[in-house]
Design a protein around this motif. Structure first.
Motif, PDB file in Angstrom:
ATOM      1  N   LYS A  52      24.286  26.473  17.318  1.00 54.83           N
ATOM      2  CA  LYS A  52      24.187  26.249  18.758  1.00 54.83           C
ATOM      3  C   LYS A  52      22.756  25.974  19.192  1.00 54.83           C
ATOM      4  N   ARG A  53      21.828  26.740  18.607  1.00 53.03           N
ATOM      5  CA  ARG A  53      20.437  26.663  19.056  1.00 53.03           C
ATOM      6  C   ARG A  53      19.517  26.463  17.861  1.00 53.03           C
ATOM      7  N   CYS A  54      19.816  25.448  17.075  1.00 52.72           N
ATOM      8  CA  CYS A  54      18.961  25.167  15.919  1.00 52.72           C
ATOM      9  C   CYS A  54      17.582  24.723  16.398  1.00 52.72           C
ATOM     10  N   TYR A  55      16.542  25.255  15.783  1.00 47.60           N
ATOM     11  CA  TYR A  55      15.179  24.953  16.213  1.00 47.60           C
ATOM     12  C   TYR A  55      14.855  23.468  16.105  1.00 47.60           C
ATOM     13  N   ILE A  56      15.424  22.768  15.088  1.00 50.57           N
ATOM     14  CA  ILE A  56      15.100  21.345  14.941  1.00 50.57           C
ATOM     15  C   ILE A  56      16.359  20.466  14.913  1.00 50.57           C
ATOM     16  N   GLU A  57      17.450  20.983  15.489  1.00 53.58           N
ATOM     17  CA  GLU A  57      18.664  20.190  15.714  1.00 53.58           C
ATOM     18  C   GLU A  57      19.296  19.673  14.416  1.00 53.58           C
ATOM     19  N   SER A  58      19.195  20.439  13.349  1.00 52.81           N
ATOM     20  CA  SER A  58      19.839  20.053  12.090  1.00 52.81           C
ATOM     21  C   SER A  58      21.350  20.078  12.251  1.00 52.81           C
ATOM     22  N   SER A  59      22.018  19.226  11.495  1.00 49.68           N
ATOM     23  CA  SER A  59      23.470  19.136  11.574  1.00 49.68           C
ATOM     24  C   SER A  59      23.983  18.298  10.404  1.00 49.68           C
ATOM     25  N   PRO A  60      25.308  18.204  10.238  1.00 48.62           N
ATOM     26  CA  PRO A  60      25.850  17.338   9.179  1.00 48.62           C
ATOM     27  C   PRO A  60      25.584  15.847   9.404  1.00 48.62           C
ATOM     28  N   PRO A  86      -6.790  26.367  -0.529  1.00 46.29           N
ATOM     29  CA  PRO A  86      -6.459  27.636  -1.192  1.00 46.29           C
ATOM     30  C   PRO A  86      -4.974  28.005  -1.064  1.00 46.29           C
ATOM     31  N   VAL A  87      -4.106  27.051  -1.318  1.00 47.85           N
ATOM     32  CA  VAL A  87      -2.666  27.265  -1.127  1.00 47.85           C
ATOM     33  C   VAL A  87      -2.136  28.263  -2.153  1.00 47.85           C
ATOM     34  N   GLU A  88      -1.374  29.212  -1.664  1.00 49.21           N
ATOM     35  CA  GLU A  88      -0.729  30.203  -2.518  1.00 49.21           C
ATOM     36  C   GLU A  88       0.775  29.997  -2.597  1.00 49.21           C
ATOM     37  N   GLU A  89       1.339  29.392  -1.542  1.00 47.63           N
ATOM     38  CA  GLU A  89       2.794  29.318  -1.417  1.00 47.63           C
ATOM     39  C   GLU A  89       3.229  27.906  -1.024  1.00 47.63           C
ATOM     40  N   ILE A  90       4.265  27.420  -1.697  1.00 49.26           N
ATOM     41  CA  ILE A  90       4.952  26.197  -1.294  1.00 49.26           C
ATOM     42  C   ILE A  90       6.297  26.620  -0.721  1.00 49.26           C
ATOM     43  N   ALA A  91       6.579  26.178   0.494  1.00 42.98           N
ATOM     44  CA  ALA A  91       7.791  26.617   1.189  1.00 42.98           C
ATOM     45  C   ALA A  91       8.655  25.417   1.541  1.00 42.98           C
ATOM     46  N   PHE A  92       9.964  25.607   1.440  1.00 41.08           N
ATOM     47  CA  PHE A  92      10.925  24.536   1.712  1.00 41.08           C
ATOM     48  C   PHE A  92      11.875  24.979   2.817  1.00 41.08           C
ATOM     49  N   THR A  93      12.023  24.107   3.820  1.00 38.25           N
ATOM     50  CA  THR A  93      12.940  24.365   4.905  1.00 38.25           C
ATOM     51  C   THR A  93      13.757  23.109   5.148  1.00 38.25           C
ATOM     52  N   GLY A  94      14.722  23.162   6.079  1.00 42.65           N
ATOM     53  CA  GLY A  94      15.545  22.007   6.360  1.00 42.65           C
ATOM     54  C   GLY A  94      15.801  21.902   7.849  1.00 42.65           C
ATOM     55  N   GLY A  95      17.015  21.466   8.183  1.00 37.34           N
ATOM     56  CA  GLY A  95      18.221  21.319   7.403  1.00 37.34           C
ATOM     57  C   GLY A  95      18.510  22.474   6.468  1.00 37.34           C
ATOM     58  N   GLU A  96      19.428  22.201   5.587  1.00 38.95           N
ATOM     59  CA  GLU A  96      19.739  23.126   4.501  1.00 38.95           C
ATOM     60  C   GLU A  96      19.140  22.554   3.230  1.00 38.95           C
ATOM     61  N   PRO A  97      18.105  23.214   2.679  1.00 43.07           N
ATOM     62  CA  PRO A  97      17.422  22.662   1.512  1.00 43.07           C
ATOM     63  C   PRO A  97      18.327  22.340   0.328  1.00 43.07           C
ATOM     64  N   PHE A  98      19.379  23.107   0.129  1.00 42.16           N
ATOM     65  CA  PHE A  98      20.226  22.858  -1.033  1.00 42.16           C
ATOM     66  C   PHE A  98      21.195  21.691  -0.827  1.00 42.16           C
ATOM     67  N   MET A  99      21.128  21.044   0.334  1.00 48.03           N
ATOM     68  CA  MET A  99      21.793  19.754   0.500  1.00 48.03           C
ATOM     69  C   MET A  99      21.022  18.667  -0.246  1.00 48.03           C
ATOM     70  N   ASN A 100      19.710  18.859  -0.392  1.00 52.68           N
ATOM     71  CA  ASN A 100      18.867  17.874  -1.062  1.00 52.68           C
ATOM     72  C   ASN A 100      19.122  17.950  -2.566  1.00 52.68           C
ATOM     73  N   PRO A 101      19.546  16.848  -3.206  1.00 52.23           N
ATOM     74  CA  PRO A 101      19.899  16.898  -4.625  1.00 52.23           C
ATOM     75  C   PRO A 101      18.722  17.196  -5.549  1.00 52.23           C
ATOM     76  N   GLN A 102      17.485  17.095  -5.037  1.00 57.61           N
ATOM     77  CA  GLN A 102      16.309  17.354  -5.866  1.00 57.61           C
ATOM     78  C   GLN A 102      15.659  18.721  -5.579  1.00 57.61           C
ATOM     79  N   MET A 103      16.365  19.591  -4.859  1.00 55.34           N
ATOM     80  CA  MET A 103      15.769  20.861  -4.462  1.00 55.34           C
ATOM     81  C   MET A 103      15.342  21.702  -5.659  1.00 55.34           C
TER      82      MET A 103
END
Length: 319
Positions: A52-60, A86-103
């Motif tokens: 209902k209130r997705c921060y970036i309007e993700s959807s199918p 000095p990066v320590e962390e790589i972070a992945f967000t979406g959408g749903e990241p596991f929709m991406n076939p290369q996740m």
């Protein structure tokens, strides 16, 4: 009339209109990139559900941000080294990241480069596919607690979570979390505060759920149980001026854009772009360029989310 007065009076009044001056003619606050510890990648705005209130309007159907690729990630990992971030962390967000076939491969590349990896997921069907589970188990075997999955569990009560994400989504998410628990994955949770619970009540509710499910997640730790404030652009919020740091007893160092950037790939674009913030992917003023070098520029806090979510709300997408 000096140059500063001219700048203040030559723009129409109205909040969050001018990058340099507020509606009252005060100098707008900005945040320099002080220490880049997290680089985010938006894997694409496609998602298996529509909240209902997705921060970036993700959807199918929302493909405004297309799937990022392993090659894109590799390019920016190289830039991290070139710029000596000095990066320590790589972070992945979406959408749903596991929709991406290369996740899985993007996570493997980042982990192999020595970074911690954070993946934000709803832990539903995309994550529970056999191919994804196999890949996750391999990552767990080889990299252990360098990998964290942060699960979107909007509330500890079924009815509130399902109100936001659809009937049955709570049970599906819990099933995914149980699979992660049973296979020894490190988990965190992201919840929301839109139902009026106090911070203490929310954490106690999550704590009771985690104890009942034997989830090794600390409900009292804001880094492992992240509670996001509501982000309604129509809500009246104050603009943040340079004087606000002293008034609020806050430092620009505490704001997320002092320590992170996000890479996205827009539909039809030849190259990926670097944004100031994970929460403002569609506002052109927060696009800093295509390279990390360009992304080192300060960020003007010219959006209601900057005020309510980050400065006043004290929230951060990074751990």
């Amino acid at each position: 009339m000096n140059d500063q007065t001219l700048s203040q009076t030559s723009h129409p009044l109205g909040k969050f209109q001018d990058p340099d001056w507020t509606a009252k003619g005060e100098e707008r606050a900005s945040v320099p990139l002080m220490k880049a510890t997290t680089l985010w990648f938006n894997t694409g705005t496609l998602c298996n559900i529509e909240c209902k209130r997705c921060y970036i309007e993700s959807s199918p159907t929302n493909d405004q941000l297309v799937y990022i690729s392993t090659q894109d990630v590799a390019d920016y990992l190289d830039q991290i080294k070139d710029r000596n971030w000095p990066v320590e962390e790589i972070a992945f967000t979406g959408g749903e990241p596991f929709m991406n076939p290369q996740m899985i491969e993007m996570a493997r590349l980042s982990l192999s480069a020595g970074y911690k990896v954070l993946i934000l997921t709803n832990a539903m069907k995309p994550m529970m596919r056999a191919r994804v589970q196999e890949g996750l188990l391999d990552l767990q075997k080889n990299f252990g607690d360098q990998l964290t999955l942060r699960i979107s569990l909007d509330h500890f009560k079924t009815e509130h979570h399902d109100e936001e994400r659809g009937a049955g989504s709570y049970d599906a998410t819990l099933a995914g979390m149980r699979w992660l628990r049973d296979h020894g994955f490190q988990m965190a949770v992201a919840g929301r505060t839109i139902w009026g619970d106090t911070d203490q009540a929310s954490r106690q509710g999550y704590g009771a759920l985690f104890a009942a499910e034997n989830f090794e997640i600390d409900a009292m730790n804001p880094g492992t149980t992240v509670l996001f404030p509501e982000m309604d652009e129509t809500t009246e919020v104050p603009e943040i001026t340079t004087a606000c740091w002293g008034i609020l007893n806050k430092s620009p160092r505490e704001v997320m854009c002092a320590s992170s950037r996000m890479v996205v790939k827009r539909k039809g674009a030849e190259k990926a772009a670097v944004l100031a913030c994970t929460l403002l992917p569609y506002d052109p003023q927060f696009e800093l360029g295509t390279s990390l070098a360009e992304a080192e520029a300060p960020v003007k806090l010219n959006h209601p989310h900057c005020a309510k979510f980050c400065v006043l709300g004290g929230a951060s997408c990074s751990a």
